[in-house]
Design a protein around this motif. Structure first.
Motif, PDB file in Angstrom:
ATOM      1  N   THR A   1       5.835   9.161  11.892  1.00 52.76           N
ATOM      2  CA  THR A   1       5.520  10.491  11.728  1.00 52.76           C
ATOM      3  C   THR A   1       5.299  11.378  13.070  1.00 52.76           C
ATOM      4  OG1 THR A   1       5.343  10.386   9.410  1.00 52.76           O
ATOM      5  CG2 THR A   1       4.581  12.486  10.418  1.00 52.76           C
ATOM      6  N   HIS A   2       6.301  12.410  13.332  1.00 51.61           N
ATOM      7  CA  HIS A   2       6.085  13.146  14.497  1.00 51.61           C
ATOM      8  C   HIS A   2       6.044  14.721  14.267  1.00 51.61           C
ATOM      9  CE1 HIS A   2      10.196  14.352  14.399  1.00 51.61           C
ATOM     10  NE2 HIS A   2      10.298  12.862  13.831  1.00 51.61           N
TER      11      HIS A   2
ATOM     12  N   HIS B   1       5.711  10.261   0.440  1.00 53.29           N
ATOM     13  CA  HIS B   1       6.528  11.454   1.049  1.00 53.29           C
ATOM     14  C   HIS B   1       7.603  10.914   2.160  1.00 53.29           C
ATOM     15  CE1 HIS B   1       3.782  14.297  -0.537  1.00 53.29           C
ATOM     16  NE2 HIS B   1       4.442  15.215   0.068  1.00 53.29           N
ATOM     17  N   SER B   2       7.981   9.684   2.052  1.00 53.07           N
ATOM     18  CA  SER B   2       9.099   8.891   2.514  1.00 53.07           C
ATOM     19  C   SER B   2      10.351   9.010   1.527  1.00 53.07           C
ATOM     20  CB  SER B   2       8.773   7.400   2.911  1.00 53.07           C
ATOM     21  OG  SER B   2       7.692   7.372   3.815  1.00 53.07           O
TER      22      SER B   2
ATOM     23  N   HIS C   1      14.593   7.788  11.580  1.00 56.88           N
ATOM     24  CA  HIS C   1      13.118   7.901  11.105  1.00 56.88           C
ATOM     25  C   HIS C   1      12.964   6.806  10.072  1.00 56.88           C
ATOM     26  CE1 HIS C   1       9.392   9.470   9.363  1.00 56.88           C
ATOM     27  NE2 HIS C   1       9.807  10.603  10.294  1.00 56.88           N
TER      28      HIS C   1
ATOM     29  N   LEU D   1      -3.554  -1.588   6.104  1.00 55.92           N
ATOM     30  CA  LEU D   1      -4.310  -0.810   6.969  1.00 55.92           C
ATOM     31  C   LEU D   1      -5.408  -0.357   6.151  1.00 55.92           C
ATOM     32  CD1 LEU D   1      -1.658   0.812   8.974  1.00 55.92           C
ATOM     33  CD2 LEU D   1      -3.275  -0.871  10.161  1.00 55.92           C
TER      34      LEU D   1
ATOM     35  N   GLY E   1       0.101   6.231   6.022  1.00 55.15           N
ATOM     36  CA  GLY E   1       1.513   6.526   5.630  1.00 55.15           C
ATOM     37  C   GLY E   1       2.454   7.132   6.595  1.00 55.15           C
TER      38      GLY E   1
ATOM     39  N   ASP F   1       5.360  18.900  10.242  1.00 55.08           N
ATOM     40  CA  ASP F   1       5.743  19.976   9.534  1.00 55.08           C
ATOM     41  C   ASP F   1       4.584  20.405   8.296  1.00 55.08           C
ATOM     42  OD1 ASP F   1       7.590  20.751  11.059  1.00 55.08           O
ATOM     43  OD2 ASP F   1       9.146  19.981   9.717  1.00 55.08           O
TER      44      ASP F   1
ATOM     45  N   THR G   1       5.303   4.982   9.475  1.00 56.50           N
ATOM     46  CA  THR G   1       6.766   5.419   9.342  1.00 56.50           C
ATOM     47  C   THR G   1       6.915   5.965  10.912  1.00 56.50           C
ATOM     48  OG1 THR G   1       6.461   7.483   8.496  1.00 56.50           O
ATOM     49  CG2 THR G   1       7.026   5.647   7.118  1.00 56.50           C
TER      50      THR G   1
ATOM     51  N   GLY H   1       1.092   5.757   0.428  1.00 54.81           N
ATOM     52  CA  GLY H   1       0.338   6.660   0.612  1.00 54.81           C
ATOM     53  C   GLY H   1       0.625   7.865  -0.339  1.00 54.81           C
TER      54      GLY H   1
ATOM     55  N   ALA I   1       1.060  -1.345   0.133  1.00 55.71           N
ATOM     56  CA  ALA I   1       0.076  -0.039   0.078  1.00 55.71           C
ATOM     57  C   ALA I   1       0.780   1.001   0.040  1.00 55.71           C
ATOM     58  CB  ALA I   1      -0.949   0.168   1.256  1.00 55.71           C
TER      59      ALA I   1
HETATM   60  C1  LIG Z   1       8.233  17.870   2.772  1.00 56.02           C
HETATM   61  C2  LIG Z   1       8.273  16.656   3.754  1.00 56.02           C
HETATM   62  C3  LIG Z   1       7.821  17.014   5.272  1.00 56.02           C
HETATM   63  C4  LIG Z   1       7.805  16.234   6.166  1.00 56.02           C
HETATM   64  N1  LIG Z   1       7.579  16.371   7.377  1.00 56.02           N
HETATM   65  C5  LIG Z   1       7.806  15.509   8.496  1.00 56.02           C
HETATM   66  C6  LIG Z   1       7.429  15.714   9.650  1.00 56.02           C
HETATM   67  O1  LIG Z   1       7.422  16.985  10.215  1.00 56.02           O
HETATM   68  N2  LIG Z   1       7.737  14.801  10.603  1.00 56.02           N
HETATM   69  C7  LIG Z   1       7.760  13.628  10.531  1.00 56.02           C
HETATM   70  O2  LIG Z   1       8.071  12.670  11.364  1.00 56.02           O
HETATM   71  N3  LIG Z   1       8.065  13.093   8.959  1.00 56.02           N
HETATM   72  C8  LIG Z   1       8.111  13.836   8.207  1.00 56.02           C
HETATM   73  N4  LIG Z   1       8.086  13.614   6.699  1.00 56.02           N
HETATM   74  C9  LIG Z   1       8.093  12.285   6.436  1.00 56.02           C
HETATM   75  C10 LIG Z   1       6.772  11.648   6.235  1.00 56.02           C
HETATM   76  O3  LIG Z   1       5.861  12.176   7.183  1.00 56.02           O
HETATM   77  C11 LIG Z   1       6.689  10.139   6.195  1.00 56.02           C
HETATM   78  O4  LIG Z   1       7.935   9.517   5.252  1.00 56.02           O
HETATM   79  C12 LIG Z   1       5.177   9.440   5.870  1.00 56.02           C
HETATM   80  O5  LIG Z   1       5.439   8.181   6.099  1.00 56.02           O
HETATM   81  C13 LIG Z   1       4.939   9.842   4.426  1.00 56.02           C
HETATM   82  O6  LIG Z   1       3.409   9.415   4.303  1.00 56.02           O
HETATM   83  P1  LIG Z   1       3.020   9.124   3.044  1.00 56.02           P
HETATM   84  O7  LIG Z   1       1.556   9.114   3.096  1.00 56.02           O
HETATM   85  O8  LIG Z   1       3.758   9.821   1.934  1.00 56.02           O
HETATM   86  O9  LIG Z   1       3.445   7.339   3.025  1.00 56.02           O
HETATM   87  P2  LIG Z   1       4.326   6.852   2.048  1.00 56.02           P
HETATM   88  O10 LIG Z   1       5.697   7.385   1.919  1.00 56.02           O
HETATM   89  O11 LIG Z   1       3.782   6.581   0.656  1.00 56.02           O
HETATM   90  O12 LIG Z   1       4.398   5.516   2.826  1.00 56.02           O
HETATM   91  C14 LIG Z   1       5.188   5.076   3.939  1.00 56.02           C
HETATM   92  C15 LIG Z   1       4.708   3.763   4.364  1.00 56.02           C
HETATM   93  O13 LIG Z   1       3.556   3.738   4.926  1.00 56.02           O
HETATM   94  C16 LIG Z   1       3.171   2.343   4.401  1.00 56.02           C
HETATM   95  N5  LIG Z   1       1.630   2.427   3.997  1.00 56.02           N
HETATM   96  C17 LIG Z   1       1.005   3.385   3.546  1.00 56.02           C
HETATM   97  N6  LIG Z   1      -0.422   3.415   3.565  1.00 56.02           N
HETATM   98  C18 LIG Z   1      -0.529   2.280   4.103  1.00 56.02           C
HETATM   99  C19 LIG Z   1      -1.475   1.277   4.421  1.00 56.02           C
HETATM  100  N7  LIG Z   1      -2.933   1.892   4.252  1.00 56.02           N
HETATM  101  N8  LIG Z   1      -1.600   0.098   5.000  1.00 56.02           N
HETATM  102  C20 LIG Z   1      -0.183  -0.192   5.404  1.00 56.02           C
HETATM  103  N9  LIG Z   1       0.940   0.688   5.228  1.00 56.02           N
HETATM  104  C21 LIG Z   1       0.649   1.601   4.437  1.00 56.02           C
HETATM  105  C22 LIG Z   1       3.925   2.162   2.995  1.00 56.02           C
HETATM  106  O14 LIG Z   1       3.673   0.810   2.601  1.00 56.02           O
HETATM  107  C23 LIG Z   1       5.114   2.420   3.264  1.00 56.02           C
HETATM  108  O15 LIG Z   1       5.723   1.559   4.142  1.00 56.02           O
HETATM  109  C24 LIG Z   1       8.065  14.445   5.851  1.00 56.02           C
HETATM  110  C25 LIG Z   1       8.390  14.396   4.423  1.00 56.02           C
HETATM  111  C26 LIG Z   1       8.421  15.306   3.593  1.00 56.02           C
HETATM  112  C27 LIG Z   1       8.543  14.826   2.058  1.00 56.02           C
END
Ligand SMILES: Cc1cc2nc3c(=O)[nH]c(=O)nc-3n(C[C@H](O)[C@H](O)[C@H](O)COP(=O)(O)OP(=O)(O)OC[C@H]3O[C@@H](n4cnc5c(N)ncnc54)[C@H](O)[C@@H]3O)c2cc1C
Length: 431
Positions: free
Chosen positions: A118-119, A48-49, A385, A169, A112, A104, A116, A45, A43
């Motif tokens: 996220t905080h 943004h990782s 992280h 999820l 997502g 942020d 990971t 999101g 899956a």
């Molecule tokens: C500009 C920017 C700012 C950021 N700021 C912060 C911050 O302030 N604090 C912080 O801690 N992080 C921050 N991050 C990191 C970001 O929050 C994490 O990397 C987060 O996981 C990204 O969410 P996403 O929806 O893009 O997930 P993705 O990167 O697409 O996926 C992340 C993980 O979640 C899993 N996943 C997604 N959906 C599901 C589901 N439904 N079921 C099971 N697994 C799933 C994916 O398989 C993968 O393992 C930032 C990133 C960027 C690019």
């Protein structure tokens, strides 16, 4: 099939298949069919990782058909797994609810972000996943599993922050809080003063963080104080929000970052200028408008969690490293705090935590800088992280997490055939 890229443009993949289920039964059928064909499932999101954690070479599950509020029970709100954080205020505001804390940005999906770890910041507050009180998960066998404080409760500390390794999820139940406002004070201050007062500042403020601009002695501090929902607020005017966040933080920053790439010698002066031009403002607004901002300048990031009281020492080591190496670093270093929690794979598990994040413009090679910073972090019991660049392996991560072994047992139970793995998970969790 079109190529998928992450936001930081450091990971890409062309999946064999892309699916967009709109019910839990469809997700279950997707997993069963993929498993029967020997394909892996992931899956995703909003990408943004910065790590390859979301890379899906087999079946990529687009969660955008599973969004929105499904149930409300007091402060507990069940959300479709694909719900993007940005879409929450219009859903939660009318219920008089809000997320307890945020990072942020609000561009990530709820699952997502929580998967990971996220905080945001705040020594009295945990990351987003600490508010998860229930989930519906499709396991590696395609079974539907409900996890909550009353059903399969032993799995909750693993499933709430599962790195995408335990299943899909389909929905999560988040314990929200009554809506609140935040008063924000941003001030440029001497770095040494902020480091000396670090412990006191994070203890006194609801949400304290700071940015240090390399090549300067200045830190931009951000102190947010929680306000009752009905307290009068003084939001930024549309013009000043545009000036600070769109023009200075994105447009000016994009231009200056590109300029500094061509003329690296200008970075120290531009960083000094940046500390004077950004910050030094006070305003108040609804919580989500204060916690998050827009990030349009692409970068790569590495962030480490270390014991909270070691932040001043480690930041000074990073500062000395940059000076010694003679690098020019245009992006500020971000420093935050979080309360200790009990989620098995949380970077804040079992210890009060401080976070230090380093960034590089996406067109610059971050390897030398990030490798050297990672060495410092490792020497201070650093935990990376899960969504930000790191080179760690299961063997060297296991001692850093008291419940690492128990998490692997749950992985064996929920995904014995490794339907949900990928190269990144093989590296950080083992095969
Ligand atoms: C500009 C920017 C700012 C950021 N700021 C912060 C911050 O302030 N604090 C912080 O801690 N992080 C921050 N991050 C990191 C970001 O929050 C994490 O990397 C987060 O996981 C990204 O969410 P996403 O929806 O893009 O997930 P993705 O990167 O697409 O996926 C992340 C993980 O979640 C899993 N996943 C997604 N959906 C599901 C589901 N439904 N079921 C099971 N697994 C799933 C994916 O398989 C993968 O393992 C930032 C990133 C960027 C690019």
């Amino acid at each position: 099939m079109t190529e998928w890229n992450n936001w930081g443009r450091c990971e890409s993949v062309t999946p064999v298949e892309r699916v967009r289920p709109s019910s839990v039964d469809e997700v279950s059928a997707v997993v069963r069919s993929a498993r029967d064909r020997g394909l892996r499932v992931k899956a995703v999101g909003t990408g943004h990782s910065f790590t390859g954690i979301a890379v899906a070479p087999g079946v990529q599950v687009d969660m955008s058909g599973l969004t929105g509020v499904l149930r409300v029970d007091g402060t507990r709100v069940t959300l479709g797994g694909g719900t993007v954080l940005h879409d929450l205020p219009p859903l939660l505001d009318p219920l008089g609810l809000a997320l307890q804390n945020m990072g942020d940005i609000d561009a990530q999906t709820i699952t997502g972000a929580t998967s990971t770890g996220t905080h945001g910041t705040g020594a009295k507050f945990g990351g987003l996943a600490t508010r998860i009180v229930g989930a519906t998960l499709v396991t590696g066998a395609g079974d539907i599993l409900n996890v909550s404080e009353t059903e399969n409760s032993k799995l909750l500390p693993a499933v709430a922050l599962g790195l995408g390794a335990l299943g899909v999820l389909v929905d999560v139940t988040v314990d929200c809080v009554p809506s609140f406002g935040l008063r924000c004070v941003e001030t440029p201050e001497p770095l040494e003063l902020v480091l000396t007062e670090w412990t006191q500042r994070i203890a006194e403020a609801d949400h304290f963080e700071f940015y240090w601009f390399p090549h300067t002695e200045a830190a931009l501090t951000i102190t947010n104080t929680r306000l009752p929902a009905d307290a009068p607020t003084k939001p930024l005017s549309a013009a000043s929000r545009w000036f600070d966040e769109s023009l200075m933080s994105n447009t000016f920053f994009a231009g200056s970052t590109a300029f500094q790439r061509r003329f690296p010698g200008t970075t120290p002066r531009i960083n000094r200028l940046s500390t004077g031009l950004t910050g030094n403002r006070a305003f108040s607004d609804k919580s989500y408008r204060v916690f998050t901002t827009e990030r349009r300048v692409r970068f790569r990031e590495m962030e480490y969690a270390i014991p909270q009281d070691q932040i001043p020492t480690v930041l000074r080591e990073i500062k000395a490293l940059i000076e010694r190496k003679g690098w020019t670093i245009s992006f500020p270093v971000e420093v935050r705090a979080a309360a200790k929690d009990e989620l098995w794979m949380s970077t804040a598990t079992d210890r009060a935590t401080g976070y230090i994040a380093v960034h590089r413009y996406f067109r610059e090679d971050p390897t030398e800088y990030f490798t050297a910073v990672e060495t410092i972090m490792k020497a201070h019991e650093g935990r990376p992280h899960w969504g930000k660049m790191n080179t760690r392996t299961a063997a060297d991560l296991a001692p850093a997490y008291p419940k690492f072994g128990e998490f692997l047992k749950v992985r064996d139970q929920l995904d014995p055939d490794r339907v949900f793995t990928n190269d990144y998970l093989d590296r950080v969790l083992g095969k």
